[in-house]
Design a protein around this motif. Structure first.
Motif, PDB file in Angstrom:
ATOM      1  N   PHE A  80     -48.349  23.662 -57.632  1.00  0.00           N
ATOM      2  CA  PHE A  80     -47.415  23.134 -58.394  1.00  0.00           C
ATOM      3  C   PHE A  80     -46.552  22.276 -57.512  1.00  0.00           C
ATOM      4  CE2 PHE A  80     -43.295  23.327 -60.494  1.00  0.00           C
ATOM      5  CZ  PHE A  80     -43.636  23.035 -62.058  1.00  0.00           C
ATOM      6  N   ASN A 103     -52.892  28.759 -63.152  1.00  0.00           N
ATOM      7  CA  ASN A 103     -52.415  27.508 -63.330  1.00  0.00           C
ATOM      8  C   ASN A 103     -52.984  26.309 -62.306  1.00  0.00           C
ATOM      9  OD1 ASN A 103     -50.808  28.802 -64.974  1.00  0.00           O
ATOM     10  ND2 ASN A 103     -49.069  27.591 -64.948  1.00  0.00           N
ATOM     11  N   THR A 125     -54.286  23.539 -64.171  1.00  0.00           N
ATOM     12  CA  THR A 125     -53.495  22.789 -65.058  1.00  0.00           C
ATOM     13  C   THR A 125     -52.091  22.087 -64.480  1.00  0.00           C
ATOM     14  OG1 THR A 125     -52.259  25.035 -65.538  1.00  0.00           O
ATOM     15  CG2 THR A 125     -54.044  24.229 -66.994  1.00  0.00           C
ATOM     16  N   SER A 126     -51.063  23.047 -64.293  1.00  0.00           N
ATOM     17  CA  SER A 126     -49.897  22.517 -63.838  1.00  0.00           C
ATOM     18  C   SER A 126     -49.848  22.785 -62.373  1.00  0.00           C
ATOM     19  CB  SER A 126     -48.565  23.022 -64.452  1.00  0.00           C
ATOM     20  OG  SER A 126     -48.550  24.172 -64.427  1.00  0.00           O
ATOM     21  N   ILE A 137     -54.145  31.269 -66.587  1.00  0.00           N
ATOM     22  CA  ILE A 137     -52.784  30.640 -66.783  1.00  0.00           C
ATOM     23  C   ILE A 137     -52.005  32.031 -66.503  1.00  0.00           C
ATOM     24  CG2 ILE A 137     -53.260  28.444 -67.506  1.00  0.00           C
ATOM     25  CD1 ILE A 137     -52.268  29.572 -70.254  1.00  0.00           C
ATOM     26  N   TYR A 138     -50.970  31.698 -66.255  1.00  0.00           N
ATOM     27  CA  TYR A 138     -49.868  33.070 -66.036  1.00  0.00           C
ATOM     28  C   TYR A 138     -49.609  33.596 -67.455  1.00  0.00           C
ATOM     29  CZ  TYR A 138     -48.868  31.419 -61.305  1.00  0.00           C
ATOM     30  OH  TYR A 138     -48.849  31.078 -59.975  1.00  0.00           O
TER      31      TYR A 138
END
Length: 296
Positions: A274, A215, A218-219, A129-130
């Protein structure tokens, strides 16, 4: 007595040798050939003018009715927001665009390409993730316009104070450009297009071999967009609309984006994006700019 006489209104003669003018802030080598195909198909001349969004807006301010430009193609959501805010775009009400083109709610522009924000790392370094960048010194290879789009999802999902905290935390680990040496960082944060366009002379990149899409699990991966719209007062609105439809067709879109190192709007293999549309993220640009100014 009422006398009704039929009156035929003369039709305008077809324009001889019509010319469609496209303005873009980044001209690639393959553009001329690609657009020439469209011109040949529709029997018209395509003129491509390379100019910045600032130059385009200045010309429009000077003479909005005599700009002489039909289509605008811009490589940052940041710039399309500014053009849109100047009320320079004509709503795309008649086009038949694919779902992948993400015609905005305002119907003012479409997406023609995707530019993910990626991490390129040394071997055995993982950036899932970032926020994992907080664990390493890293090179930040993003322009101001790219940073504004990159941080917009934070502002969408977090309270303003939390967003500022995120920006400040990441900025702490950024290695200043004057100290860019292979052993001073474990990762680059950059755009996919910049990474793809690197040359063999860019020796620093040779130490960074792992391309990662943070990510994605995730998002979704944050990204910038290549976007296009039609300028108000365009003399060739119908033809300009056909051009945008053509640029977002599967085969042509893959060629258009490959010329620039972008992902096609139809690409969905390596990562999950995203999902918040770029137009919705644009409202956060100004606030992110203020935060960046304070931090930097």
């Amino acid at each position: 007595m009422l006398l009704i006489v039929r009156c035929d209104v003369p039709k305008a003669a077809p324009e001889k040798n019509p010319t469609l003018v496209v303005a873009t802030d980044r001209l690639s080598e393959g553009d001329s050939l690609l657009l020439a195909e469209f011109g040949q198909k529709h029997q018209l001349e395509i003129v491509v003018k390379e100019m910045t969004a600032d130059s385009l807006m200045q010309l429009y301010l000077q003479d909005p009715y005599g700009l002489g430009i039909d289509v605008v193609l811009l490589h940052h959501a940041y710039d399309m927001r500014r053009v849109q805010n100047k009320k320079m775009l004509e709503p795309l009400k008649q086009g038949k665009f694919p779902e992948e083109a993400l015609l905005t709610e305002s119907k003012l522009f479409i997406t023609c390409g995707i530019d993910p924000f990626i991490c390129v790392t040394k071997e055995n370094v993982r950036i899932n993730i970032y926020d994992d960048l907080n664990n390493h010194p890293f090179f930040l290879n993003l322009s101001h316009k790219s940073k504004t789009q990159f941080f917009a999802p934070y502002e969408e999902r977090l309270h303003r104070a939390k967003t500022f905290e995120k920006l400040e935390q990441l900025h702490t680990n950024v290695v200043p450009m004057k100290r860019w040496m292979a052993d001073s960082s474990h990762a680059f944060l950059t755009t996919y297009s910049d990474y793809r366009m690197k040359t063999p002379e860019d020796s620093l990149w040779n130490k960074f071999t792992e391309v990662q899409f943070p990510n994605s699990a995730t998002s979704g991966v944050f990204h910038d967009v290549l976007s296009a719209g039609i300028i108000q007062q365009s003399s060739h609105f119908a033809t300009a609309t056909k051009l945008l439809e053509w640029l977002t067709s599967p085969e042509i879109n893959k060629r258009l984006t490959a010329n620039r190192g972008y992902d096609s709007i139809y690409s969905n293999g390596e990562y999950r994006r995203f999902t918040t549309p770029s137009e919705a993220l644009m409202q956060y640009h100004t606030m992110i700019e203020r935060m960046l100014k304070e931090i930097e």
